[in-house]
Write a protein that holds these residues in place. Structure first.
Motif, PDB file in Angstrom:
ATOM      1  N   ILE B 123      27.251 -10.457 -15.985  1.00 56.77           N
ATOM      2  CA  ILE B 123      26.585 -10.559 -14.684  1.00 56.77           C
ATOM      3  C   ILE B 123      25.113 -10.139 -14.763  1.00 56.77           C
ATOM      4  O   ILE B 123      24.538  -9.705 -13.765  1.00 56.77           O
ATOM      5  N   GLU B 124      24.505 -10.295 -15.947  1.00 56.61           N
ATOM      6  CA  GLU B 124      23.112  -9.848 -16.069  1.00 56.61           C
ATOM      7  C   GLU B 124      22.178 -10.636 -15.152  1.00 56.61           C
ATOM      8  O   GLU B 124      21.121 -10.137 -14.760  1.00 56.61           O
ATOM      9  N   ALA B 125      22.601 -11.844 -14.750  1.00 52.98           N
ATOM     10  CA  ALA B 125      21.758 -12.637 -13.855  1.00 52.98           C
ATOM     11  C   ALA B 125      21.619 -11.988 -12.472  1.00 52.98           C
ATOM     12  O   ALA B 125      20.679 -12.274 -11.741  1.00 52.98           O
ATOM     13  N   PHE B 126      22.546 -11.109 -12.135  1.00 47.99           N
ATOM     14  CA  PHE B 126      22.505 -10.493 -10.807  1.00 47.99           C
ATOM     15  C   PHE B 126      21.900  -9.093 -10.826  1.00 47.99           C
ATOM     16  O   PHE B 126      22.022  -8.347  -9.847  1.00 47.99           O
ATOM     17  N   ALA B 127      21.247  -8.748 -11.929  1.00 52.01           N
ATOM     18  CA  ALA B 127      20.744  -7.375 -12.080  1.00 52.01           C
ATOM     19  C   ALA B 127      19.925  -6.928 -10.878  1.00 52.01           C
ATOM     20  O   ALA B 127      20.034  -5.802 -10.421  1.00 52.01           O
TER      21      ALA B 127
END
Ligand SMILES: Nc1ncnc2c1ncn2[C@@H]1O[C@H](COP(=O)(O)OP(=O)(O)OP(=O)(O)O)[C@@H](O)[C@H]1O
Ligand SMILES: [Mg+2]
Lengths: 282, 264
Positions: B123-127
């Protein structure tokens, strides 16, 4: 009989896509709902008022035409009285506001955190809060004499309560799940206070500040009406007494603009910093 | 870490009433690196037990002992919550970094570590998003990432997938298994789902109604690594029936006890 049944069978109901145009608010609606658009109804009323005056349907003794008021405002501004009056009033509002709100937030947070503080202070607030603060003005005049001080103190007292009550509520309604989560993560009591409880209380605290700001304005204007020798409120009152109605309207418009400015600025701040509340606070 | 639960008891004081005895003399041992699921009737005290293991409230009597070589740097336990318990005014990365922040790790460093765990959970895109912008499944991935970032010896999970839809749950279960196989943490996982317990656990403990204790300690025989395919194993149906019977007995007994309390 049979015909009715067959008619029923012929009936077809179609749930299709929406037709163009009925998806969400229209363009015109969005324009009207914008800050700029909100001026349109006000402006319309002013125009009708102006036309009504010119046509002679509206008595200018009580309701002078907007353009006359505007002219009065321009004259007042050029005399230089207006700017200094506004400045005096603004200073009083800000001082009274700070005087009321800063201790209010401290006291409110303390009440929310320490049950003892709440037990002692809550009854005092319960008695004082419902008293219309303006009723204290004579007392303040006795204590502080005439001049700006009683007016500032009045504004301070009025603006104290909503900030105190909201700060307390904000702290008390903190999310216990988040507190537990932080404790499990090894947070100390101080860390829980600074990282969970106080940030969580900010929206409520700020809602209180907004109410207090409006009340500080109210307190200063009321104080200036009744006991002021200067400031925009006192100016308005004087124009009423000498029956310079156009001038009175001009200064009223200034007060309205102050209120509008206050609301707009605080609303902006709220939207900017507390957008995570998902509409839980206004 | 080996977790030894030794005769712990806990009751809640209730004003103007008898104290509510929730846990009484409960003992169990969870071996190092073991994945243990706990099932039991509603309201029997599963969360209370977990809270005692997670240091939220001490037991009235008895003790919880953690023993063994301490490998991780962080707290002894981290809890993964059913309702995520993410801080709404913080971005996901700052939520995941909170344990490190509390320990005084500098901002750059803790964000880097948090990003690693966000990548683990995919979920790094939602950091930079706020929790409320994410779906339930994504939020719980962040909840797991946060627990991992605090680098605990033991993961305590309280019905973590109960609030997400069935498809997402299956994905999350597989992701959790692969994370667990890599990190080799000791896991205690509360669930209402018998199938979930059989899919995930090395051992399943069945709890009784209040005051709760362990009424069944079942070793799950399926080989690892596991996937959702274990449901096709013939023993799966058998174990499911067995666990269901034990759970049903416990639940019925709890309901009877409650009915008697009410009518008394
Ligand atoms: N702080 C508290 N004070 C008083 N009673 C409590 C408190 N916390 C929980 N209880 C009660 O203790 C019992 C056990 O609660 P607990 O949350 O541990 O059960 P649970 O097994 O996790 O339930 P669920 O299946 O609903 O998650 C319940 O009857 C609950 O109402
Ligand atoms: Mg529970």
């Amino acid at each position: 009989m049979s015909t009715t049944i067959s008619e029923k069978h012929d009936e077809t109901v179609v749930y299709g896509p929406r037709k163009r145009g009925d998806t969400g608010p229209s363009r015109a609606f969005r324009v009207m709902a914008s800050p700029f658009g909100s001026l349109v109804p006000v402006f319309t009323i002013l125009v009708l008022w102006q036309l009504g005056s010119e046509a002679g349907w509206i008595d200018p003794t009580f309701f002078p035409a907007p353009l006359d008021c505007l002219a009065a405002l321009r004259d007042l501004a050029s005399e230089g009285d207006l700017a200094s009056s506004i400045w005096i009033t603004v200073q009083r509002i800000l001082t009274g506001f700070a005087l009321g709100v800063v201790p209010a937030i401290v006291v409110g947070i303390a009440m929310g955190l320490v049950p003892w503080v709440k037990v002692i202070i809550d009854p005092v607030i319960a008695i004082l809060y419902p008293i219309p603060a303006v009723a204290m003005l004579p007392l303040l005049l006795v204590i502080f004499g005439t001049g700006g001080t009683p007016i500032i103190v009045l504004a301070g007292i009025i603006s104290f309560f909503p900030s105190a009550v909201n700060a307390m509520a904000g702290v008390q309604q903190n999310d216990q799940r988040l507190v537990q989560m932080a404790r499990n993560m090894g947070a100390s009591r101080t860390q829980i206070l600074w990282k969970i409880v106080l940030p969580g209380a900010l929206p409520s605290i700020f809602a209180g500040i907004r109410l207090s700001a409006g009340l500080a304005l109210l307190g200063v204007i009321a104080g200036e009406f009744l006991a002021g020798s200067d400031g925009i409120g006192s100016l308005t009152w004087q124009y009423w007494q000498v029956y310079q109605i156009s001038n009175m309207y001009a200064t009223l418009a200034v007060i309205a603009a102050m209120g509008f400015g206050l609301t707009t600025v605080t609303l902006r701040v709220q939207r900017r910093f507390f957008n995570w509340t998902e509409g839980t606070t206004r | 870490m080996r977790v030894e639960i030794d005769q712990i008891s806990k009751s809640y004081r209730i004003p103007d009433a008898e104290p509510l005895r929730v846990v009484e003399g409960l003992s169990a041992t969870i071996e190092e690196g073991e994945f243990v699921c706990i099932i039991g009737p509603s309201g029997c005290g599963k969360s209370t037990l977990l809270g005692m293991l997670g240091g939220l409230h001490p037991p009235d009597s008895g003790a919880v002992r953690f023993s063994g070589r301490r490998t991780a740097s962080g707290e002894m336990t981290s809890i993964v919550w059913q309702d995520y318990a993410l801080i709404p005014w913080r971005s996901i990365v700052d939520n995941v970094a909170i344990a490190l922040e509390l320990r005084g790790v500098p901002k750059r460093e803790r964000r880097d570590i948090a990003m690693e765990h966000l990548k683990t959970m995919g979920i790094e895109a939602f950091a930079k998003s706020r929790p409320q912008q994410l779906s339930g499944g994504m939020r719980q991935r962040a909840g797991i990432a946060r627990a991992l970032a605090s680098d605990p010896e033991v993961l305590l999970m309280d019905e973590p997938f109960a609030a997400v839809d069935a498809q997402t749950r299956t994905l999350l279960q597989e992701e959790l298994l692969s994370v667990w196989e890599r990190h080799q943490k000791t896991v205690l996982f509360i669930t209402h789902g018998i199938e979930e317990a059989l899919l995930l656990a090395d051992r399943v403990l069945v709890l009784s109604g209040r005051p709760t204790r362990v009424v069944e300690d079942l070793t799950v025989p399926f080989a690892r690594p596991r996937t959702a395919d274990v449901v096709q194993d013939p023993r799966f149906a058998e174990l499911k029936t067995h666990l269901w019977e034990r759970l049903r007995d416990a639940t019925l007994a709890a309901e009877w006890a409650e009915a008697k309390e009410v009518s008394a």
